[in-house]
Design an enzyme around this catalytic site. Sequence first.
Site, mmCIF file in Angstrom:
data_model
loop_
_atom_site.group_PDB
_atom_site.id
_atom_site.type_symbol
_atom_site.label_atom_id
_atom_site.label_comp_id
_atom_site.label_asym_id
_atom_site.label_seq_id
_atom_site.Cartn_x
_atom_site.Cartn_y
_atom_site.Cartn_z
ATOM 1 N N GLY A 228 -26.534 71.632 86.585
ATOM 2 C CA GLY A 228 -27.070 71.373 87.768
ATOM 3 C C GLY A 228 -26.978 69.914 87.910
ATOM 4 O O GLY A 228 -27.543 69.460 88.816
ATOM 5 N N PRO A 270 -24.104 71.384 81.442
ATOM 6 C CA PRO A 270 -23.319 70.913 82.644
ATOM 7 C C PRO A 270 -22.150 71.276 82.633
ATOM 8 O O PRO A 270 -21.086 71.484 81.850
ATOM 9 C CB PRO A 270 -23.561 69.333 81.879
ATOM 10 C CG PRO A 270 -23.339 69.626 80.510
ATOM 11 C CD PRO A 270 -24.121 70.640 80.196
ATOM 12 N N GLY A 271 -21.780 71.661 83.970
ATOM 13 C CA GLY A 271 -20.513 71.760 84.363
ATOM 14 C C GLY A 271 -19.720 70.606 85.387
ATOM 15 O O GLY A 271 -19.039 69.884 84.714
ATOM 16 N N CYS A 338 -3.392 81.825 105.948
ATOM 17 C CA CYS A 338 -3.684 82.233 107.298
ATOM 18 C C CYS A 338 -5.223 82.704 107.263
ATOM 19 O O CYS A 338 -5.585 83.993 107.387
ATOM 20 C CB CYS A 338 -2.705 83.544 107.027
ATOM 21 S SG CYS A 338 -2.509 84.216 108.952
HETATM 22 N N1 LLP Z 1 -25.776 77.023 83.537
HETATM 23 C C1 LLP Z 1 -25.634 78.266 84.231
HETATM 24 C C2 LLP Z 1 -26.438 79.428 83.948
HETATM 25 C C3 LLP Z 1 -24.915 78.359 85.330
HETATM 26 O O1 LLP Z 1 -25.138 79.378 86.152
HETATM 27 C C4 LLP Z 1 -24.251 77.173 85.986
HETATM 28 C C5 LLP Z 1 -23.548 77.297 87.295
HETATM 29 C C6 LLP Z 1 -24.129 76.224 85.086
HETATM 30 C C7 LLP Z 1 -24.902 76.220 84.002
HETATM 31 C C8 LLP Z 1 -23.332 74.802 85.460
HETATM 32 O O2 LLP Z 1 -24.032 74.241 86.648
HETATM 33 P P1 LLP Z 1 -23.190 72.833 86.990
HETATM 34 O O3 LLP Z 1 -23.514 71.836 85.859
HETATM 35 O O4 LLP Z 1 -22.144 72.988 87.229
HETATM 36 O O5 LLP Z 1 -24.008 72.444 88.462
HETATM 37 N N2 LLP Z 1 -19.158 77.562 92.421
HETATM 38 C C9 LLP Z 1 -20.164 76.399 92.663
HETATM 39 C C10 LLP Z 1 -21.287 76.171 91.520
HETATM 40 C C11 LLP Z 1 -21.753 77.350 91.293
HETATM 41 C C12 LLP Z 1 -22.491 77.286 89.789
HETATM 42 C C13 LLP Z 1 -22.650 78.395 89.103
HETATM 43 N N3 LLP Z 1 -23.532 78.263 87.802
HETATM 44 C C14 LLP Z 1 -19.799 74.857 93.293
HETATM 45 O O6 LLP Z 1 -18.379 75.069 93.394
HETATM 46 O O7 LLP Z 1 -20.447 74.203 93.810
#
Ligand code: LLP
Length: 411
Positions: A228, A270-271, A338
């Site tokens: 997040g 982190p993603g 489309c």
């Molecule tokens: N840990 C858990 C349990 C999660 O569900 C997620 C994301 C993360 C970590 C990583 O979150 P981040 O650091 O990337 O914010 N597709 C959406 C985001 C969905 C996130 C799903 N879970 C977008 O493109 O904004």
Amino acid sequence: MLHITSEGFKIQDVSVNNLVHQFGTPLYVYDGKKIIEQLKKLQTAFAGCDVKVKFAAKALTNISILKLLKKNGSGIDVVSINEAKLALKVGFVPSEIMFTSNCIDLVEVSEGVQLGLNINLDNLSILEQYGKKYGNNYPCCLRLNPSILAGGNYKISTGHKLSKFGIPIEQLTQINELILRYKIDINGLHIHTGSEISDTEVFIKMATILFDWAKDFPHVKFLDFGGGFKVAYKAGDKETNVNEIGSHLEKLFEAFEKSTGRKLQMWIEPGKFLVSDAGSLLTKVNTVKKNPTITFVGVNTGLNHLIRPMMYDAYHEIVNVSNPEGNEHVYTIVGNICETDTLGSDRKLTEVREGDILVIKNAGAYGYSMASNYNSRFRPAEVLIYNGKAQLIRERDTLEDILRGQVEVEI
Ligand code: LLP
């Protein structure tokens, strides 16, 4: 990262024109140096907390990216058994892998146990099934829903009362009953409140809940704060201040150790923070369509390759790299699918001509990993720039990919 030089636009030291020439479009390009920089930022910010960074693989599952992160000291967070298998394939050891799933059955959880992964459970029913099957033979972590509404977008917010994720903290009594009944060994506590959280207070609130619970769970060895961490998508955007969060949390970990004698690890998942900024989607302008009230720029990509603008109203900066000196005009950039697939509305771009190359920024996270073959179009190729060299890390789809698995029957 995309930047302009006297020789035109480059990503790291590789010219965008050369990338397009060599690999074609649409093309995902990842800057390996930027990914490593972001990882180091987190490792440094949380160094005082005995941090284990676990990259949220769902953001970008290309195995070469996973390998790069592993080489630089990251662990990994997976949400399906298949993501776990990708992680194992590139050499992550099971103890580095966190398996945080949602609404899966015990069969999939058990596969995770057999592979030796860290298991994170997020509802009472699966906890009960797990307890019956494993008792105290295999520990698990609990994902809690803390009732915190955080982040700018409801669709990617996961820690609030109405979210399907996590066990509501109000269900502590039921959790305790199950733990007692089946002697379940809880080794970690987890909260992920959502994506793009820039407010330090949210992480402190999470910490307060996690430390409070950890007192009553004597075998807990780690607290997992999820992902997040926000990055800037446009000028003026606030990025999560990870150093500030790090210094607050360090004190809380120390205080917990002082009062309980237990030193806990901090896990994060982190993603976006690691890969969003590092990724660009390169696309070619197929058509400039001047309607009476609006000028559309139609490109050779769309919501099939980058669904974020249509799904979350996400803002991705778009740059015309073919005409840096041109006069600015206002355009609406749309895909070739489309559907109404707007990638950016009313954007000021230097004059766009058919054949120009546009770069869509911040496309590294949830770009390719959410791409599809909708309209029977090919998913793009992917390229990683690492050590100054651009290498293909995934081929563009072919018609065989679209036909793969289809069974043609006698009609
Ligand atoms: N840990 C858990 C349990 C999660 O569900 C997620 C994301 C993360 C970590 C990583 O979150 P981040 O650091 O990337 O914010 N597709 C959406 C985001 C969905 C996130 C799903 N879970 C977008 O493109 O904004």
